[in-house]
Design a protein around this motif. Structure first.
Motif: not given
Length: 279
Positions: A256-268
């Motif tokens: 699940w938690f490829r960088p895009s997932m973590a990035d999305n949580l931090i960003r949005n």
């Protein structure tokens, strides 16, 4: 006593980092270290500011450097004043070499790092999470809490669990570093694809382990695409959660938690995110 470090750019001081770090240390009686990344290559001005205007370039450069020094001193002083007001044990480090290298070295001797997701250590604005934060998260030697620009006290924990070692390791690290917070409401979230049974992987083992750390934890199974389902669900949470996840590595990552997932949580989502990985 644990050691929590909070990283600051003294030229763009983050009061949110300060307040979250104080919040964590008050709850855990930890020693707080303010790490001020006074990289000698970091300035608040551009070269064009030093070579244009009245007076000689050396005079202009001297004035600009003095202004930066005053800003750094004011940031450090504010940190000290606020922490003293809370009666916490603390110290301050001023690191003058390459910022990312200095901070990564500091993480070797810390139990947890708190940092604003907007930190760039440059004059340029970047999308969140910034390149500096990405590099830090990929190589940090302790868990990192990436915080939003606005401080709100944590009132709930949400653990994103996908059955992989990285997500389990993150929750273990959280329980070891911030055990006082395990008394908060805890929700374990997992996602199953449409048509799959609505139960967690290793659910018996998870419950058996978690009962010893967070005995009142609640469990939620979402359906659909993990990134979409988790993002939508977290937007609906009324409490102020701290999200716990466990994969920000350059090589193998949790499914699940490829960088895009973590990035999305931090960003949005503008929520504090606790990230720990096992290399």
């Amino acid at each position: 006593m644990r050691k929590i470090i909070a990283a600051f750019d003294g030229l763009r001081y983050s009061s949110s980092t300060r307040d979250f770090a104080i919040h964590f240390c008050k709850e855990t009686n930890a020693h707080l270290v303010g790490v001020f990344l006074d990289d000698i290559m970091r300035t608040s001005y551009r070269i064009s500011d030093a070579v244009s205007g009245e007076g000689t370039t050396d005079n202009r450069l001297g004035k600009l450097n003095k202004k930066d020094q005053r800003m750094r001193e004011a940031s450090s002083a504010d940190f000290a004043i606020k922490v003293k007001e809370e009666g916490l044990s603390f110290s301050i480090h001023h690191d003058y070499n390459v910022a990312i290298r200095e901070l990564l070295h500091e993480t070797m001797y810390a139990d947890m790092l708190v940092i604003d997701g907007h930190e760039t250590l440059t004059n340029y604005a970047e999308p969140v999470p910034t390149d500096f934060i990405r590099d830090l998260l990929s190589n940090a030697q302790c868990p990192v809490v990436v915080v939003p620009v606005q401080f709100k006290p944590v009132s709930k924990l949400i653990w994103l669990f996908d059955g992989q070692p990285t997500s389990v390791h993150a929750m273990k690290m959280f329980c070891y570093v911030l055990p006082e917070f395990t008394g908060y409401p805890v929700e374990v979230i997992t996602v199953k694809a449409a048509g799959k049974p609505a139960y967690m992987n290793d659910h018996k083992l998870v419950r058996e382990w978690l009962k010893r750390h967070c005995p009142k934890a609640a469990f939620t199974v979402l359906k659909g695409d993990a990134e979409t389902a988790i993002t939508q669900y977290l937007k609906s949470v009324k409490e102020q959660p701290l999200v716990i996840l466990g994969a920000y590595r350059r090589n193998t990552v949790s499914r699940w938690f490829r960088p895009s997932m973590a990035d999305n949580l931090i960003r949005n989502l503008k929520l504090p995110v606790f990230i720990a990985h096992n290399k």
